[in-house]
Write an enzyme that holds these catalytic residues in place. Structure first.
Site, PDB file in Angstrom:
ATOM      1  N   GLY A  14      -1.035 -30.968 -35.335  1.00 30.38           N
ATOM      2  CA  GLY A  14      -1.933 -32.124 -35.450  1.00 30.38           C
ATOM      3  C   GLY A  14      -2.706 -32.389 -34.170  1.00 30.38           C
ATOM      4  O   GLY A  14      -2.890 -33.538 -33.760  1.00 30.38           O
ATOM      5  N   THR A  16      -6.513 -31.242 -32.172  1.00 33.37           N
ATOM      6  CA  THR A  16      -7.907 -31.261 -32.638  1.00 33.37           C
ATOM      7  C   THR A  16      -8.091 -30.317 -33.822  1.00 33.37           C
ATOM      8  O   THR A  16      -8.737 -30.667 -34.818  1.00 33.37           O
ATOM      9  CB  THR A  16      -8.837 -30.859 -31.472  1.00 33.37           C
ATOM     10  OG1 THR A  16      -8.642 -31.808 -30.423  1.00 33.37           O
ATOM     11  CG2 THR A  16     -10.286 -30.866 -31.886  1.00 33.37           C
ATOM     12  N   ILE A  43       6.499 -32.394 -29.196  1.00 34.77           N
ATOM     13  CA  ILE A  43       5.767 -31.284 -28.578  1.00 34.77           C
ATOM     14  C   ILE A  43       4.426 -31.769 -28.034  1.00 34.77           C
ATOM     15  O   ILE A  43       4.017 -31.410 -26.945  1.00 34.77           O
ATOM     16  CB  ILE A  43       5.559 -30.137 -29.592  1.00 34.77           C
ATOM     17  CG1 ILE A  43       6.900 -29.524 -29.954  1.00 34.77           C
ATOM     18  CG2 ILE A  43       4.611 -29.073 -29.034  1.00 34.77           C
ATOM     19  CD1 ILE A  43       6.835 -28.436 -30.991  1.00 34.77           C
ATOM     20  N   ALA A  51     -15.404 -31.741 -24.359  1.00 33.28           N
ATOM     21  CA  ALA A  51     -16.859 -31.541 -24.331  1.00 33.28           C
ATOM     22  C   ALA A  51     -17.241 -30.637 -25.502  1.00 33.28           C
ATOM     23  O   ALA A  51     -16.510 -29.710 -25.847  1.00 33.28           O
ATOM     24  CB  ALA A  51     -17.277 -30.898 -23.017  1.00 33.28           C
ATOM     25  N   LYS A  79     -23.894 -35.848 -24.503  1.00 32.20           N
ATOM     26  CA  LYS A  79     -23.997 -34.672 -23.646  1.00 32.20           C
ATOM     27  C   LYS A  79     -25.303 -33.938 -23.938  1.00 32.20           C
ATOM     28  O   LYS A  79     -25.552 -33.533 -25.072  1.00 32.20           O
ATOM     29  CB  LYS A  79     -22.792 -33.744 -23.918  1.00 32.20           C
ATOM     30  CG  LYS A  79     -22.880 -32.423 -23.196  1.00 32.20           C
ATOM     31  CD  LYS A  79     -21.664 -31.539 -23.433  1.00 32.20           C
ATOM     32  CE  LYS A  79     -21.917 -30.136 -22.929  1.00 32.20           C
ATOM     33  NZ  LYS A  79     -20.841 -29.201 -23.250  1.00 32.20           N
ATOM     34  N   LEU A 334      -6.420 -23.039 -30.858  1.00 32.13           N
ATOM     35  CA  LEU A 334      -5.841 -22.206 -29.801  1.00 32.13           C
ATOM     36  C   LEU A 334      -4.910 -21.138 -30.363  1.00 32.13           C
ATOM     37  O   LEU A 334      -4.690 -20.118 -29.721  1.00 32.13           O
ATOM     38  CB  LEU A 334      -5.099 -23.095 -28.802  1.00 32.13           C
ATOM     39  CG  LEU A 334      -6.010 -24.097 -28.066  1.00 32.13           C
ATOM     40  CD1 LEU A 334      -5.194 -25.074 -27.229  1.00 32.13           C
ATOM     41  CD2 LEU A 334      -7.037 -23.377 -27.202  1.00 32.13           C
ATOM     42  N   GLU A 343     -18.219 -23.158 -21.624  1.00 34.77           N
ATOM     43  CA  GLU A 343     -19.395 -23.591 -22.395  1.00 34.77           C
ATOM     44  C   GLU A 343     -18.968 -24.428 -23.598  1.00 34.77           C
ATOM     45  O   GLU A 343     -19.690 -24.531 -24.585  1.00 34.77           O
ATOM     46  CB  GLU A 343     -20.235 -22.388 -22.830  1.00 34.77           C
ATOM     47  CG  GLU A 343     -21.088 -21.793 -21.708  1.00 34.77           C
ATOM     48  CD  GLU A 343     -22.417 -22.535 -21.478  1.00 34.77           C
ATOM     49  OE1 GLU A 343     -22.692 -23.518 -22.192  1.00 34.77           O
ATOM     50  OE2 GLU A 343     -23.166 -22.135 -20.573  1.00 34.77           O
ATOM     51  N   THR A 345     -16.876 -24.142 -26.115  1.00 35.20           N
ATOM     52  CA  THR A 345     -17.035 -23.455 -27.398  1.00 35.20           C
ATOM     53  C   THR A 345     -15.785 -23.484 -28.286  1.00 35.20           C
ATOM     54  O   THR A 345     -15.857 -23.084 -29.443  1.00 35.20           O
ATOM     55  CB  THR A 345     -17.414 -21.983 -27.147  1.00 35.20           C
ATOM     56  OG1 THR A 345     -16.605 -21.454 -26.107  1.00 35.20           O
ATOM     57  CG2 THR A 345     -18.876 -21.858 -26.762  1.00 35.20           C
TER      58      THR A 345
HETATM   59  C1  FAD Z   1      -8.061 -26.202 -19.845  1.00 34.25           C
HETATM   60  C2  FAD Z   1      -8.727 -26.325 -21.176  1.00 34.25           C
HETATM   61  C3  FAD Z   1      -9.922 -27.023 -21.294  1.00 34.25           C
HETATM   62  C4  FAD Z   1     -10.562 -27.096 -22.528  1.00 34.25           C
HETATM   63  N1  FAD Z   1     -11.783 -27.724 -22.631  1.00 34.25           N
HETATM   64  C5  FAD Z   1     -12.468 -27.657 -23.794  1.00 34.25           C
HETATM   65  C6  FAD Z   1     -13.733 -28.253 -23.936  1.00 34.25           C
HETATM   66  O1  FAD Z   1     -14.261 -28.891 -23.034  1.00 34.25           O
HETATM   67  N2  FAD Z   1     -14.359 -28.122 -25.113  1.00 34.25           N
HETATM   68  C7  FAD Z   1     -13.806 -27.456 -26.161  1.00 34.25           C
HETATM   69  O2  FAD Z   1     -14.459 -27.300 -27.195  1.00 34.25           O
HETATM   70  N3  FAD Z   1     -12.572 -26.962 -26.079  1.00 34.25           N
HETATM   71  C8  FAD Z   1     -11.893 -27.034 -24.933  1.00 34.25           C
HETATM   72  N4  FAD Z   1     -10.644 -26.527 -24.861  1.00 34.25           N
HETATM   73  C9  FAD Z   1      -9.984 -26.049 -26.072  1.00 34.25           C
HETATM   74  C10 FAD Z   1      -9.468 -27.253 -26.868  1.00 34.25           C
HETATM   75  O3  FAD Z   1      -8.593 -28.000 -26.058  1.00 34.25           O
HETATM   76  C11 FAD Z   1      -8.735 -26.789 -28.127  1.00 34.25           C
HETATM   77  O4  FAD Z   1      -9.552 -25.910 -28.848  1.00 34.25           O
HETATM   78  C12 FAD Z   1      -8.427 -27.957 -29.025  1.00 34.25           C
HETATM   79  O5  FAD Z   1      -7.807 -28.993 -28.323  1.00 34.25           O
HETATM   80  C13 FAD Z   1      -7.558 -27.519 -30.184  1.00 34.25           C
HETATM   81  O6  FAD Z   1      -6.241 -27.371 -29.812  1.00 34.25           O
HETATM   82  P1  FAD Z   1      -5.191 -27.077 -30.974  1.00 34.25           P
HETATM   83  O7  FAD Z   1      -5.273 -28.164 -31.972  1.00 34.25           O
HETATM   84  O8  FAD Z   1      -5.418 -25.694 -31.429  1.00 34.25           O
HETATM   85  O9  FAD Z   1      -3.792 -27.084 -30.214  1.00 34.25           O
HETATM   86  P2  FAD Z   1      -2.876 -28.292 -29.669  1.00 34.25           P
HETATM   87  O10 FAD Z   1      -3.668 -29.448 -29.206  1.00 34.25           O
HETATM   88  O11 FAD Z   1      -1.934 -27.663 -28.705  1.00 34.25           O
HETATM   89  O12 FAD Z   1      -2.067 -28.775 -30.935  1.00 34.25           O
HETATM   90  C14 FAD Z   1      -0.949 -28.071 -31.413  1.00 34.25           C
HETATM   91  C15 FAD Z   1      -0.237 -28.905 -32.458  1.00 34.25           C
HETATM   92  O13 FAD Z   1       0.804 -28.131 -33.027  1.00 34.25           O
HETATM   93  C16 FAD Z   1       1.978 -28.918 -33.065  1.00 34.25           C
HETATM   94  N5  FAD Z   1       3.140 -28.015 -33.041  1.00 34.25           N
HETATM   95  C17 FAD Z   1       3.325 -26.919 -32.288  1.00 34.25           C
HETATM   96  N6  FAD Z   1       4.540 -26.389 -32.530  1.00 34.25           N
HETATM   97  C18 FAD Z   1       5.131 -27.166 -33.466  1.00 34.25           C
HETATM   98  C19 FAD Z   1       6.393 -27.164 -34.120  1.00 34.25           C
HETATM   99  N7  FAD Z   1       7.335 -26.255 -33.857  1.00 34.25           N
HETATM  100  N8  FAD Z   1       6.637 -28.130 -35.016  1.00 34.25           N
HETATM  101  C20 FAD Z   1       5.720 -29.089 -35.303  1.00 34.25           C
HETATM  102  N9  FAD Z   1       4.513 -29.154 -34.706  1.00 34.25           N
HETATM  103  C21 FAD Z   1       4.229 -28.201 -33.796  1.00 34.25           C
HETATM  104  C22 FAD Z   1       1.866 -29.807 -31.833  1.00 34.25           C
HETATM  105  O14 FAD Z   1       2.695 -30.934 -31.935  1.00 34.25           O
HETATM  106  C23 FAD Z   1       0.391 -30.176 -31.899  1.00 34.25           C
HETATM  107  O15 FAD Z   1       0.211 -31.238 -32.812  1.00 34.25           O
HETATM  108  C24 FAD Z   1      -9.969 -26.491 -23.655  1.00 34.25           C
HETATM  109  C25 FAD Z   1      -8.733 -25.850 -23.537  1.00 34.25           C
HETATM  110  C26 FAD Z   1      -8.119 -25.751 -22.320  1.00 34.25           C
HETATM  111  C27 FAD Z   1      -6.804 -25.044 -22.205  1.00 34.25           C
END
Ligand code: FAD
Length: 505
Positions: A14, A16, A43, A51, A79, A334, A343, A345
């Site tokens: 849960g 982004t 977690i 951005a 932006k 991710l 950028e 993305t």
């Molecule tokens: C340093 C950095 C800067 C960034 N800056 C940008 C930016 O400016 N612009 C941009 O577009 N993107 C950026 N990104 C990328 C962006 O942060 C991610 O694409 C976005 O936040 C999506 O993350 P996610 O939802 O894939 O993962 P996460 O936010 O890590 O969410 C993972 C989810 O899975 C759940 N989960 C994991 N394991 C379990 C389990 N065993 N049981 C239950 N739940 C679980 C967690 O609780 C969480 O809810 C950046 C990334 C990094 C690392």
């Protein structure tokens, strides 16, 4: 009616990615699907990613987001692009802004005239011909689709927002459309022994959740796509050397800039993302060239305001999952890969993955041709963005060991071809469906001092006086119209100011 229609979709995670998927699927296919999202507060989420690029407005339209309400709810700001400081050489800066640059004429891009004008001594800095850049540099913003009484496009914009508040906002939309959320840690996964597909996940409470299609949004750990299905990862760390970020929020100093800043440092770069209630900062660096302590100290020395929390470390590995879709699991966010935040993305790639998931939506047969077609398209998108990001590192004239290595490394052939063509002719051709358009490539190539040997012959069709007049007219229109815009702070105050943190709504 096809009786192998998918009904049960389980979203794992849960952040982004998870909530964007839940919001989009519930808005578009909510009548046909039962959408369950599982996340673990214990977690938590990665907590960065603040951005965006203008395509996010298409996503907002798809899920029915009211823009002012969304900005208010996420402490957001507007932006217009990114300012790159010290990227080519120390002491230089350029902007990669969204939107049009000058005006194309006679089938050729504006910058061909600008290149000729530069040789003739009649061109001003390229940013003076961009409405977005002129507004950004003067801290101005308004929603202006077109510059009145001209053929010139108006302001093209995206957003900065608080990542945690964004997920919360999307959760509200998704739940309104029928998606449900389960809190819990996933501790087990069961597979169908016949085809190896995921059958169910088990939570620490003992609850078992069955599904037909699983969307893995579990972040870097790739709970289903990697830990369970062992899909594999294509490693790009030989091109994109940074492998860690230190993030710290600070108090705002001065009015919010309507753009992101990216400041190059000896072994990486630093972001500044202005929000209404704070500024997001981070230092992305290579641990091969700088220790974590040094990187943290450098970040804390160069932030503008007082830190609001302790610095946080986020390790990462650049690359992409070998297949974004494997069996009945589709990885988004991710868990599908990570290029670099340079950028902005990643959030776009989530949106892109969702849009393509909808267009390739499977049934329970999970036909391989459909899966392969999806994977090919995702791979193409990732690789083109990868090239664009590598360009920023490669085209530098700095002298530290990190930057020298970036400059001297072999780059992908696809990028090499683009650089060579531009250097020889000043031309750029956008490949089919590539995210970054020609003018984006131009701003970075030019901003990082790649100088073409010549310009297009059609730019000689104007006399020198006509050329000077053409450039002057655009410059005047852009400057006069940008000066009439309200400041970014005034625009936010008038349309979408958020509550101060801690003040009840
Ligand atoms: C340093 C950095 C800067 C960034 N800056 C940008 C930016 O400016 N612009 C941009 O577009 N993107 C950026 N990104 C990328 C962006 O942060 C991610 O694409 C976005 O936040 C999506 O993350 P996610 O939802 O894939 O993962 P996460 O936010 O890590 O969410 C993972 C989810 O899975 C759940 N989960 C994991 N394991 C379990 C389990 N065993 N049981 C239950 N739940 C679980 C967690 O609780 C969480 O809810 C950046 C990334 C990094 C690392």
């Amino acid at each position: 009616m096809n009786d192998s229609r998918i009904r049960d979709v389980v979203i794992v995670g849960g952040g982004t990615a998870g909530w964007m998927a839940a919001a989009a699927l519930s808005a578009t296919m909510g009548e046909q699907l039962r959408i369950r999202l599982v996340e673990s507060e214990q977690i938590g989420t990665v907590g960065v990613g603040e951005a965006t690029i203008p395509a996010i407005r298409l996503f907002n339209g798809l899920v029915g987001i009211d823009e002012n309400e969304f900005i208010r709810a996420t402490q957001g700001s507007f932006k217009l692009g990114i300012e790159f400081i010290d990227w080519g050489r120390v002491g230089e800066s350029y902007m990669h802004v969204f939107g049009q640059l000058g005006q194309s004429l006679d089938l050729i891009e504006f910058w061909q005239y600008w290149l000729r004008g530069r040789e003739e001594g009649v061109s001003e800095p390229i940013g003076h011909y961009s409405f977005n850049e002129e507004a950004a540099r003067n801290l101005r913003f308004a929603r202006v689709p077109r510059i009145p009484n001209t053929h010139l496009d108006g302001i093209s914009y995206a957003f900065h927002f608080d990542a945690g508040l964004y997920a919360k906002f999307l959760r509200g939309l998704a739940e309104k459309n029928g998606a449900t959320r389960t809190e819990g840690m996933i501790t087990g996964v069961s597979r169908n022994p016949e085809n190896g597909h995921i059958r169910s996940i088990t939570l620490d409470s003992g609850e078992e959740i069955e599904g037909e299609l699983f969307i893995d949004c579990s972040g870097f750990r790739g709970l289903l796509i990697e830990q369970e299905l062992e899909t594999g990862y294509v490693d790009w760390t030989h091109w994109l050397l940074c492998d860690r970020a230190i993030a710290v929020p600070t108090e705002n100093v001065g009015p919010p800039r309507p753009y992101t800043q990216s400041i190059a440092h000896p072994a990486g770069w630093q972001w500044r993302i202005p929000l209404q209630h704070r500024t997001g900062n981070g230092h992305v660096f290579s641990t091969e060239y700088m220790s974590e302590d040094e990187a943290t100290a450098l970040l804390l020395k160069t932030v503008e305001g007082k830190p609001l929390a302790d610095p946080r470390t986020i390790p990462f590995k650049t690359g992409m999952r070998r297949k974004a879709w494997n069996a009945n699991v589709i990885a988004l966010g991710l868990s599908s890969g990570f290029i670099e935040p340079l950028e902005s993305t990643s959030i776009h790639l989530i949106q892109n993955g969702i849009a393509k998931l909808i267009s390739h939506f499977p049934d329970r047969e999970f036909r391989q041709a459909n899966v392969d077609a999806y994977n090919r398209r995702i791979e193409y998108d990732y690789e083109r963005i990868r090239d664009f990001i590598i360009l920023h590192y490669h085209a530098n004239q700095r002298d530290e060991a990190f930057w020298t290595r970036c400059r001297e490394m072999d780059v992908p052939d696809t990028l090499r071809d683009k650089i060579d063509l531009f250097r020889a002719t000043g031309r750029i051709f956008r490949e089919q469906e590539e995210l970054f358009v020609e003018v984006g490539w131009f701003q970075v190539l030019n901003g990082q001092n790649i100088v073409p040997e010549t310009y297009h012959p059609l730019a000689d069709a104007l006399t020198k006086e006509e050329l000077a007049g053409f450039l002057r007219d655009i410059r005047t229109i852009v400057a006069n119209n940008a000066a009439r815009l309200p400041t970014h702070a005034e625009f936010i105050a008038a349309t979408c100011a958020a509550q101060a943190p801690g003040v009840p709504a």
